[in-house]
Design a protein around this motif. Structure first.
Motif, short mmCIF file in Angstrom:
data_model
loop_
_atom_site.label_atom_id
_atom_site.label_comp_id
_atom_site.label_asym_id
_atom_site.label_seq_id
_atom_site.Cartn_x
_atom_site.Cartn_y
_atom_site.Cartn_z
N LEU A 14 93.88 104.02 -55.16
CA LEU A 14 92.42 102.85 -55.43
C LEU A 14 93.76 101.80 -55.75
CD1 LEU A 14 90.54 101.42 -57.56
CD2 LEU A 14 91.28 102.56 -59.39
N LEU A 15 95.32 102.49 -56.61
CA LEU A 15 96.43 101.23 -56.62
C LEU A 15 97.33 100.83 -55.12
CD1 LEU A 15 98.33 104.12 -59.46
CD2 LEU A 15 96.65 101.07 -59.67
N LEU A 16 96.96 102.23 -54.61
CA LEU A 16 97.35 101.88 -52.89
C LEU A 16 96.59 100.77 -52.47
CD1 LEU A 16 98.90 105.17 -51.07
CD2 LEU A 16 99.76 103.58 -51.78
N GLY A 17 95.05 101.04 -52.55
CA GLY A 17 94.48 99.46 -52.14
C GLY A 17 94.34 98.02 -52.62
N ILE A 18 94.64 98.57 -53.96
CA ILE A 18 94.54 96.83 -55.08
C ILE A 18 96.41 96.60 -54.65
CG2 ILE A 18 95.82 96.05 -56.99
CD1 ILE A 18 94.02 98.31 -58.44
N GLY A 19 96.92 97.17 -54.29
CA GLY A 19 98.36 96.91 -53.04
C GLY A 19 98.64 96.57 -52.17
N ALA A 20 97.66 97.04 -51.39
CA ALA A 20 97.30 96.46 -49.53
C ALA A 20 96.60 95.76 -49.62
CB ALA A 20 97.47 97.87 -49.14
N ALA A 21 95.72 95.39 -50.90
CA ALA A 21 94.35 93.74 -50.82
C ALA A 21 95.39 92.59 -51.28
CB ALA A 21 93.20 94.18 -51.42
N SER A 22 95.93 92.95 -52.20
CA SER A 22 97.10 91.57 -52.96
C SER A 22 97.89 91.21 -51.73
CB SER A 22 97.39 92.42 -54.18
OG SER A 22 98.16 91.49 -54.67
N THR A 23 98.48 92.12 -51.26
CA THR A 23 99.92 92.10 -50.78
C THR A 23 99.38 91.17 -49.08
OG1 THR A 23 101.20 93.46 -50.66
CG2 THR A 23 101.39 92.62 -48.64
N ILE A 24 97.79 91.52 -48.54
CA ILE A 24 97.57 91.24 -47.26
C ILE A 24 97.09 89.57 -47.93
CG2 ILE A 24 95.43 90.77 -45.53
CD1 ILE A 24 95.61 94.08 -45.77
N ALA A 25 96.60 90.03 -48.77
CA ALA A 25 95.30 87.99 -49.58
C ALA A 25 97.03 86.95 -49.32
CB ALA A 25 95.61 88.57 -50.78
N GLN A 26 97.90 87.71 -50.44
CA GLN A 26 99.43 86.53 -50.78
C GLN A 26 100.04 85.67 -49.82
OE1 GLN A 26 100.64 85.34 -53.19
NE2 GLN A 26 99.52 86.45 -54.91
N LEU A 27 100.03 87.59 -48.48
CA LEU A 27 100.77 86.74 -47.31
C LEU A 27 99.97 85.82 -46.61
CD1 LEU A 27 102.06 90.07 -45.82
CD2 LEU A 27 103.08 88.08 -46.34
N ALA A 28 98.51 86.20 -46.17
CA ALA A 28 97.27 84.87 -45.34
C ALA A 28 97.28 83.41 -46.73
CB ALA A 28 96.06 85.48 -45.42
N MET A 29 97.37 83.56 -48.01
CA MET A 29 97.56 82.59 -49.12
C MET A 29 98.63 81.24 -48.12
SD MET A 29 97.40 81.87 -52.91
CE MET A 29 99.37 82.35 -52.49
N THR A 30 99.60 81.87 -48.08
CA THR A 30 101.15 81.47 -47.85
C THR A 30 101.04 80.78 -46.86
OG1 THR A 30 102.19 83.68 -49.93
CG2 THR A 30 103.71 81.44 -48.18
N ARG A 31 100.79 82.09 -45.64
CA ARG A 31 100.88 80.79 -44.90
C ARG A 31 99.53 79.84 -44.27
NH1 ARG A 31 101.34 82.90 -39.09
NH2 ARG A 31 102.81 84.27 -39.67
N ALA A 32 98.29 79.98 -44.97
CA ALA A 32 97.48 79.06 -45.35
C ALA A 32 98.06 78.06 -45.95
CB ALA A 32 95.89 79.13 -46.03
N TYR A 33 98.97 77.76 -47.19
CA TYR A 33 99.14 76.40 -47.80
C TYR A 33 100.83 75.82 -46.98
CZ TYR A 33 96.72 76.88 -51.73
OH TYR A 33 96.03 76.59 -53.05
N ARG A 34 101.19 76.87 -46.11
CA ARG A 34 102.29 76.38 -45.61
C ARG A 34 102.21 75.90 -44.55
NH1 ARG A 34 105.19 78.65 -40.90
NH2 ARG A 34 103.90 80.77 -40.62
N THR A 35 100.41 76.10 -44.02
CA THR A 35 100.22 75.41 -42.48
C THR A 35 98.54 74.70 -42.05
OG1 THR A 35 98.53 77.67 -41.19
CG2 THR A 35 100.77 77.47 -41.04
N GLY A 36 98.61 74.96 -43.43
CA GLY A 36 96.84 74.08 -43.47
C GLY A 36 97.69 72.96 -44.54
N ASN A 37 95.67 72.15 -44.68
CA ASN A 37 95.86 70.85 -46.06
C ASN A 37 95.84 71.49 -47.27
OD1 ASN A 37 95.04 68.86 -47.98
ND2 ASN A 37 95.31 67.47 -46.32
#
Length: 285
Positions: free
Chosen positions: A209-232
């Motif tokens: 469960l904790l690994l799932g939370i960590g993995a989902a959060s890390t992927i989400a943070q990386l994708a969100m950061t890329r969205a703000y870096r490359t998008g409006n």
């Protein structure tokens, strides 16, 4: 890495994994406290990114350390305020207050990024927030004003955080470096919180469960950061409401929660908000 050039649409990837993380956090909250969940979700990202930087032999050194620290510290405080409001307020109210962040983002952009957003983007953010409010149906009583103010503060700080993420991206900072410093501050901060307050003993059954939370959060943070870096940033902020929509759908699938007709209207407003935002373009001052 040769990743698709999705721009703002990376936020849809982030929303999906944030929604998964929300489901796992809800399950984990039956045993662990808020600070513990923040610690474990941040620790995973910190270790993962550290290993990857060693493997690819890239440096974590940056000339923009002050901006990274401002983003990380504000983000951590915003997260603490959000979790505090969850503990003191109805969940729907706490989430709605936190999702005022795109509204504060819209107010901060002219001053911090020197851009004048199109009116259609402002409209998309407002429609999305109305959709979230209708979907979650928040309530706030007089005795909850302090907790409500703190919940609103979490949304305000998150809005400023997203501007810092945009600034870092436009300055050429890679997504993984931005997420690294955020997870570093969150791991240290929540670890100290656990040290002085309370920590729950771990069992082997807790690890997936904790690994799932960590993995989902890390992927989400990386994708969100890329969205703000490359998008409006306003388009990204509007698409962020999709997290609430997906979380509600997961609630239907997993816990059998049902949506009333007015909440289906809310779903339609959130989708409309995303369509308007994606079709709009910013204009410079």
């Amino acid at each position: 890495m040769n990743l698709p050039r999705l721009g703002s649409l990376w936020m849809l990837v982030a929303a999906f994994f944030f929604a998964i993380m929300g489901v796992l956090v809800k399950l984990g909250a039956e045993k662990f406290g808020s600070a513990e969940l923040v610690f474990y979700r941040s620790l995973f990202g910190l270790v993962f990114i550290t290993i990857m930087t060693r493997y690819y032999k890239v440096t974590l050194k940056t000339p923009l350390i002050r901006t990274h620290m401002k983003r990380a510290i504000l983000g951590f405080i915003s997260l603490l305020c959000f979790f505090f409001s969850i503990s003191e307020l109805p969940l729907a109210t706490a989430i709605t207050l936190n999702y005022t962040s795109p509204l504060f983002l819209a107010m901060a952009i002219p001053f911090m990024l020197h851009e004048k957003p199109r009116k259609s983007l402002i409209l998309a953010v407002i429609i999305g927030f109305i959709g979230v409010a209708l979907l979650l149906k928040p309530s706030l009583h007089i005795e909850e004003l302090i907790a409500g103010t703190i919940g609103l503060l979490s949304g305000a700080m998150a809005g400023v955080v997203y501007v810092h993420v945009t600034q870092l991206g436009r300055a050429g900072e890679p997504d993984w470096r931005t997420v690294f410093y955020f997870t570093l501050v969150c791991t240290v901060g929540s670890g100290l919180w656990m040290l002085f307050y309370h920590s729950t003993a771990l069992n082997w059954q807790d690890i997936p469960l904790l690994l799932g939370i960590g993995a989902a959060s890390t992927i989400a943070q990386l994708a969100m950061t890329r969205a703000y870096r490359t998008g409006n940033p306003l388009v990204v902020g509007s698409l962020a409401y999709t997290t609430v929509l997906l979380a509600s759908l997961f609630g239907i699938l997993i816990w059998g929660e049902m949506l009333s007709p007015d909440r289906w209207l809310a779903v339609a407003l959130i989708i409309l908000s995303g369509i308007i935002s994606v079709r709009s373009r910013p204009k410079k001052t």
